[in-house]
Design an enzyme around this catalytic site. Structure first.
Site, PDB file in Angstrom:
ATOM      1  N   GLU A 173       0.793  -1.224   0.000  1.00 13.02           N
ATOM      2  CA  GLU A 173       0.000   0.000   0.000  1.00 13.02           C
ATOM      3  C   GLU A 173       0.832   1.284   0.000  1.00 13.02           C
ATOM      4  O   GLU A 173       0.643   2.156   0.863  1.00 13.02           O
ATOM      5  CB  GLU A 173      -0.972  -0.030   1.192  1.00 13.02           C
ATOM      6  CG  GLU A 173      -1.875  -1.258   1.137  1.00 13.02           C
ATOM      7  CD  GLU A 173      -2.761  -1.434   2.380  1.00 13.02           C
ATOM      8  OE1 GLU A 173      -2.692  -0.598   3.289  1.00 13.02           O
ATOM      9  OE2 GLU A 173      -3.529  -2.414   2.407  1.00 13.02           O
ATOM     10  N   ASN A 214       2.096  -4.581  -3.452  1.00 10.87           N
ATOM     11  CA  ASN A 214       0.686  -4.941  -3.287  1.00 10.87           C
ATOM     12  C   ASN A 214      -0.092  -3.685  -2.886  1.00 10.87           C
ATOM     13  O   ASN A 214       0.364  -2.907  -2.051  1.00 10.87           O
ATOM     14  CB  ASN A 214       0.635  -5.981  -2.145  1.00 10.87           C
ATOM     15  CG  ASN A 214      -0.688  -6.646  -1.945  1.00 10.87           C
ATOM     16  OD1 ASN A 214      -1.312  -7.093  -2.915  1.00 10.87           O
ATOM     17  ND2 ASN A 214      -1.139  -6.738  -0.700  1.00 10.87           N
ATOM     18  N   HIS A 250     -10.294  -5.674  -2.646  1.00 10.79           N
ATOM     19  CA  HIS A 250     -11.355  -5.549  -1.635  1.00 10.79           C
ATOM     20  C   HIS A 250     -12.487  -4.768  -2.308  1.00 10.79           C
ATOM     21  O   HIS A 250     -12.459  -3.536  -2.364  1.00 10.79           O
ATOM     22  CB  HIS A 250     -10.839  -4.809  -0.402  1.00 10.79           C
ATOM     23  CG  HIS A 250      -9.808  -5.573   0.340  1.00 10.79           C
ATOM     24  ND1 HIS A 250     -10.091  -6.766   0.980  1.00 10.79           N
ATOM     25  CD2 HIS A 250      -8.487  -5.353   0.539  1.00 10.79           C
ATOM     26  CE1 HIS A 250      -8.994  -7.231   1.551  1.00 10.79           C
ATOM     27  NE2 HIS A 250      -8.000  -6.396   1.293  1.00 10.79           N
ATOM     28  N   GLU A 278      -6.164 -10.306  -2.243  1.00  7.84           N
ATOM     29  CA  GLU A 278      -6.997 -10.194  -1.026  1.00  7.84           C
ATOM     30  C   GLU A 278      -8.475 -10.081  -1.395  1.00  7.84           C
ATOM     31  O   GLU A 278      -9.219  -9.284  -0.818  1.00  7.84           O
ATOM     32  CB  GLU A 278      -6.561  -8.981  -0.199  1.00  7.84           C
ATOM     33  CG  GLU A 278      -5.084  -8.983   0.154  1.00  7.84           C
ATOM     34  CD  GLU A 278      -4.644  -7.830   1.056  1.00  7.84           C
ATOM     35  OE1 GLU A 278      -5.512  -7.166   1.655  1.00  7.84           O
ATOM     36  OE2 GLU A 278      -3.429  -7.605   1.141  1.00  7.84           O
ATOM     37  N   ASP A 280     -12.198  -9.979  -1.723  1.00  9.20           N
ATOM     38  CA  ASP A 280     -13.491 -10.130  -1.052  1.00  9.20           C
ATOM     39  C   ASP A 280     -14.453  -9.106  -1.650  1.00  9.20           C
ATOM     40  O   ASP A 280     -14.029  -8.111  -2.239  1.00  9.20           O
ATOM     41  CB  ASP A 280     -13.417 -10.061   0.489  1.00  9.20           C
ATOM     42  CG  ASP A 280     -12.719  -8.836   1.034  1.00  9.20           C
ATOM     43  OD1 ASP A 280     -12.629  -7.812   0.323  1.00  9.20           O
ATOM     44  OD2 ASP A 280     -12.264  -8.883   2.195  1.00  9.20           O
TER      45      ASP A 280
HETATM   46  O1  G3I Z   1      -5.208  -9.969  18.066  1.00  3.66           O
HETATM   47  C1  G3I Z   1      -5.972  -8.921  18.691  1.00  3.66           C
HETATM   48  C2  G3I Z   1      -6.782  -9.468  19.853  1.00  3.66           C
HETATM   49  O2  G3I Z   1      -5.883  -9.924  20.842  1.00  3.66           O
HETATM   50  C3  G3I Z   1      -7.678  -8.362  20.391  1.00  3.66           C
HETATM   51  O3  G3I Z   1      -8.495  -8.905  21.376  1.00  3.66           O
HETATM   52  C4  G3I Z   1      -8.547  -7.791  19.282  1.00  3.66           C
HETATM   53  C5  G3I Z   1      -9.385  -6.625  19.777  1.00  3.66           C
HETATM   54  O4  G3I Z   1      -9.646  -5.704  18.771  1.00  3.66           O
HETATM   55  O5  G3I Z   1      -7.724  -7.329  18.239  1.00  3.66           O
HETATM   56  C6  G3I Z   1      -6.925  -8.354  17.661  1.00  3.66           C
HETATM   57  O6  G3I Z   1      -6.155  -7.782  16.642  1.00  3.66           O
HETATM   58  C7  G3I Z   1      -6.835  -7.485  15.462  1.00  3.66           C
HETATM   59  C8  G3I Z   1      -6.178  -8.234  14.313  1.00  3.66           C
HETATM   60  O7  G3I Z   1      -6.760  -7.875  13.080  1.00  3.66           O
HETATM   61  C9  G3I Z   1      -6.311  -9.761  14.474  1.00  3.66           C
HETATM   62  O8  G3I Z   1      -7.648 -10.140  14.441  1.00  3.66           O
HETATM   63  C10 G3I Z   1      -6.752  -5.984  15.210  1.00  3.66           C
HETATM   64  O9  G3I Z   1      -7.489  -5.290  16.198  1.00  3.66           O
HETATM   65  C11 G3I Z   1      -7.281  -5.656  13.850  1.00  3.66           C
HETATM   66  O10 G3I Z   1      -7.034  -4.275  13.575  1.00  3.66           O
HETATM   67  C12 G3I Z   1      -6.588  -6.489  12.800  1.00  3.66           C
HETATM   68  O11 G3I Z   1      -7.192  -6.201  11.559  1.00  3.66           O
HETATM   69  C13 G3I Z   1      -6.457  -6.638  10.434  1.00  3.66           C
HETATM   70  C14 G3I Z   1      -6.201  -5.476   9.503  1.00  3.66           C
HETATM   71  O12 G3I Z   1      -5.509  -5.937   8.372  1.00  3.66           O
HETATM   72  C15 G3I Z   1      -5.377  -4.372  10.125  1.00  3.66           C
HETATM   73  O13 G3I Z   1      -5.202  -3.346   9.222  1.00  3.66           O
HETATM   74  C16 G3I Z   1      -7.274  -7.683   9.723  1.00  3.66           C
HETATM   75  O14 G3I Z   1      -7.422  -8.840  10.545  1.00  3.66           O
HETATM   76  C17 G3I Z   1      -6.577  -8.049   8.422  1.00  3.66           C
HETATM   77  O15 G3I Z   1      -7.430  -8.911   7.677  1.00  3.66           O
HETATM   78  C18 G3I Z   1      -6.299  -6.801   7.620  1.00  3.66           C
HETATM   79  O16 G3I Z   1      -5.674  -7.139   6.436  1.00  3.66           O
HETATM   80  C19 G3I Z   1      -5.342  -6.066   5.576  1.00  3.66           C
HETATM   81  C20 G3I Z   1      -4.131  -6.504   4.807  1.00  3.66           C
HETATM   82  O17 G3I Z   1      -3.086  -6.835   5.687  1.00  3.66           O
HETATM   83  C21 G3I Z   1      -3.669  -5.414   3.846  1.00  3.66           C
HETATM   84  N1  G3I Z   1      -4.740  -5.007   2.992  1.00  3.66           N
HETATM   85  C22 G3I Z   1      -5.973  -4.628   3.664  1.00  3.66           C
HETATM   86  C23 G3I Z   1      -6.445  -5.741   4.588  1.00  3.66           C
HETATM   87  C24 G3I Z   1      -7.756  -5.395   5.231  1.00  3.66           C
HETATM   88  O18 G3I Z   1      -7.604  -4.311   6.122  1.00  3.66           O
END
Ligand code: G3I
Length: 462
Positions: A173, A214, A250, A278, A280
């Site tokens: 990004e 990416n 996305h 990615e 969806d």
């Molecule tokens: O692991 C913690 C957990 O311990 C806690 O209880 C919980 C409470 O909010 O958060 C958990 O962490 C989260 C993590 O995902 C794992 O589930 C984060 O808050 C959350 O912000 C994080 O989101 C991820 C996101 O990237 C962050 O930007 C998404 O899962 C993930 O699918 C997403 O993926 C990104 C790609 O890397 C790049 N492109 C966009 C895509 C979607 O945002």
């Protein structure tokens, strides 16, 4: 020109006999289970997505969460996909939460799982503005320190998985929507050269890994994708190692860019691979059959845009089930973006991918189906559920029957009346949930005991 990764001898071939044998046994098992429980998409003879993709030399991947790779989630991830991307586990904030203190557990687990299932891994991601550890994001660094940190991180992570991660999203990004460079820790500290530096460090750490940049909203021809195009064209011209671009995809229901194939083609014409990384397609909830039909058409359009260009390596979905998708957390009120619903039932989008990859599945018209699943299990007991769903049909009352194996017995049910006589279980609707409308579903649950094994039975709807 670097060869596309598929079929090159340096890695396990996606179509190798060993992988097919193991994959086929598991895939056949899952396909059978899907048919037994009345999954709407398939009959037992339908090959899983990965076999169709392998036959075409293409990627069908999914992002995964390591802790979920057991039970039904693990079975589907292993049986249906030939590539895995750790959704979060390889990000800097995950692997080095405290400076100098590393946690590779989930990343290792996913790579091990992939190898055990004959799958390739897409490493995600090395240099990004998000999900960095606080010590890094909040630190004050000179350009020299920042460069050292970045190069060391890449050397360590790519080196750790050398030969085991087939492709890396090296830079994630880097652009704003208007095509200008995003102001990040990296850009602000090192200028645009951080991208070339990162790619060069990744190549040094694993010369066989495919190296990608990416980004999102670069699926069609627009200002952002043109900026990406100009960047990778210039990097290639300068001899900076770059093998491909990742189009995250996305997408929003009904909004697949009409220029997607053209856009993929122009990157391919530079001598680069293109991966849908990615995928969806989100919608406003609740989902209904019209939206799911549109979503299927959208998935098919994306697959077809990729498959029409030989250098498009294939597609990875960003989570294969709606129960493991980032969408509801980030876009409140939206979701249902993946090919399987929250109960691991394939949606029309699954069929669309299947058909785009050459499968011959045709959706049943006007059917109500029952899906049995075990939601938790312990040494002698288990909790299960049956979900009855209708599409193109409806019910005003229902009965769900099945035959247990030896040692399985239902002990208690809710949202249904169930009796067991010998091995035969008969459940009928409660007074309040006999109606299942077109596009709707009803779920009932039960506790049971088991010994020996606890197989999933075939449910017959009456
Ligand atoms: O692991 C913690 C957990 O311990 C806690 O209880 C919980 C409470 O909010 O958060 C958990 O962490 C989260 C993590 O995902 C794992 O589930 C984060 O808050 C959350 O912000 C994080 O989101 C991820 C996101 O990237 C962050 O930007 C998404 O899962 C993930 O699918 C997403 O993926 C990104 C790609 O890397 C790049 N492109 C966009 C895509 C979607 O945002």
């Amino acid at each position: 020109m670097r060869l596309p990764h598929i079929g090159t001898p340096r890695r396990r071939s996606l179509g190798s006999l060993g992988s097919l044998r193991g994959g086929w046994a598991l895939a056949a098992l899952v396909a059978c289970l899907a048919a037994l429980v009345g999954a709407p998409s398939a009959h037992a003879a339908d090959p899983p997505l990965r076999d169709l993709a392998d036959a075409k030399g293409k990627v069908i991947g999914t992002a995964v969460t390591g802790s979920k790779l057991t039970g039904t989630y693990g079975e589907i991830a292993g049986a249906q996909f030939n590539w895995l991307t750790p959704g979060n586990a390889m990000k800097w904030g995950s692997v080095e939460p405290t400076r100098g203190s590393f946690d590779w557990a989930e990343a290792d687990q996913i790579v091990d799982f992939a190898e055990a299932h004959g799958q390739e891994v897409r490493g995600h991601t090395l240099v990004w503005h998000s999900q960095n550890p606080n010590w890094l994001a909040n630190g004050t660094w000179t350009p020299a320190q920042l460069s050292q940190l970045m190069n060391d991180h890449i050397a360590l992570e790519v080196g750790r998985y050398k030969g085991r991660v087939a492709a890396w999203d090296v830079v994630n990004e880097p652009f704003n929507e208007d095509g200008s460079y995003r102001q990040t820790l990296w850009y602000n500290g090192l200028g645009v050269d951080y991208i070339a530096q990162a790619l060069t460090a990744a190549r040094a750490a694993d010369p066989a890994a495919e190296l990608y940049i990416n980004d999102y909203n670069v699926e069609g021809v627009n200002a952002k994708s043109t900026a990406l195009y100009n960047l990778v064209r210039d990097l290639k011209a300068r001899g900076v190692p770059i093998d491909g671009v990742g189009l995250q995809a996305h997408l929003i229901l009904g909004q697949v860019p009409s220029t997607m194939q053209q856009n993929i083609q122009r990157f391919a014409d530079l001598g680069l691979d293109v991966a849908i990384t990615e995928l969806d397609i989100r919608m406003q909830l609740p989902a209904d059959s019209a939206k799911l039909t549109q979503q299927a058409a959208d998935y098919k359009a994306v697959m077809n845009a990729c498959l029409a260009v030989s250098r498009c390596t294939g597609a990875t979905v960003w989570g294969f089930t709606d129960s493991d998708s980032w969408i509801p957390d980030t876009f409140p009120g939206q979701g249902a973006a993946t090919p399987y619903d929250e109960n691991y039932q394939p949606k029309p989008a699954y069929r669309a991918i299947h058909e785009a990859l050459g499968g011959t599945t045709t959706p049943p018209t006007g059917a109500c189906t029952a899906a049995y699943s075990v939601t938790s299990q312990w040494d002698t007991g288990f909790t299960g559920q049956v979900r009855i769903a209708c599409s193109g049909a409806a019910l005003s009352s229902w009965k769900a029957d099945w035959t247990f194996g030896a040692g399985q017995r239902i002990t208690q049910a809710w949202n249904a009346t169930c009796t067991q006589s010998g091995a035969t279980v008969r459940c009928s609707n409660a007074s309040y949930n006999g109606t299942v409308p077109d596009g709707g579903s009803v779920t009932f649950g039960f506790n049971g005991s088991w010994s020996g094994s606890n197989p999933v039975p075939m449910v017959t709807l009456g």
